[in-house]
Motif scaffolding. Sequence first.
Motif, PDB file in Angstrom:
ATOM      1  N   GLU A  42     -11.875  33.786   0.154  1.00  0.00           N
ATOM      2  CA  GLU A  42     -11.963  33.244  -1.207  1.00  0.00           C
ATOM      3  C   GLU A  42     -10.802  33.738  -2.074  1.00  0.00           C
ATOM      4  OE1 GLU A  42     -15.393  32.400  -4.516  1.00  0.00           O
ATOM      5  OE2 GLU A  42     -15.609  34.185  -3.263  1.00  0.00           O
ATOM      6  N   PRO A  46      -8.154  30.308  -1.028  1.00  0.00           N
ATOM      7  CA  PRO A  46      -9.251  29.645  -1.749  1.00  0.00           C
ATOM      8  C   PRO A  46      -9.478  28.189  -1.359  1.00  0.00           C
ATOM      9  CG  PRO A  46      -7.383  30.030  -3.208  1.00  0.00           C
ATOM     10  CD  PRO A  46      -7.083  30.751  -1.924  1.00  0.00           C
ATOM     11  N   HIS A  49     -11.507  28.299   1.815  1.00  0.00           N
ATOM     12  CA  HIS A  49     -12.867  28.733   1.485  1.00  0.00           C
ATOM     13  C   HIS A  49     -13.664  27.574   0.883  1.00  0.00           C
ATOM     14  CE1 HIS A  49     -16.060  30.583  -0.948  1.00  0.00           C
ATOM     15  NE2 HIS A  49     -16.114  31.472   0.029  1.00  0.00           N
TER      16      HIS A  49
END
Length: 184
Positions: A42, A46, A49
């Motif tokens: 994350e 990101p 994710h």
Amino acid sequence: MRAIEFYMTPKGEVMLKEEGKPEHQLKETDYDFISSFLAVLEEFYPEAHKKLMEEYARSEKRRTYRDFLAVRRFVKCNMGNYDNTLDLDENWNFKFEFVSCPLRGECTGQGVICSPKFNSKLSERQLDVMKMCYDGKSDEEIAEELYITLDTVKNHRKNSFRKLSIHSMADFIRYANRNNLFNP
């Protein structure tokens, strides 16, 4: 945590070979490892994710199972070959490798889940911490002023260094000055 080599079995299961420990299959019950892995994803990847959470949204009611599926998929797409090259070091740095995929060219996660982009942008909180470091404030002063723990201050600084590919405050000060980060 020690460095880890991941590989897939012929049946498609993900195995972990942690330095100095016996190998074992990644399982849904590996909560601590899986949650730490996802936190790194994350922060530093990101887009990957987000895509993984979308892909496994149907399993959201069983969060531990969804998280297990997401980590297993990410490993299969990026680190699934047994090659005696450690895929994850003790600082949670990923070492990606080309993994042949039967869905290459068709997969909706191509270029997002596999071969993901590293996030080098500092978050607002990381910028706050680094500005205070730049201004010469101590970790204790930063923690008190931002209402965060000392460990959080250290983690923000460490993650900022990693994102910017620098290794010290002196490097950061040079970077900040060169890029007019805090000067109008």
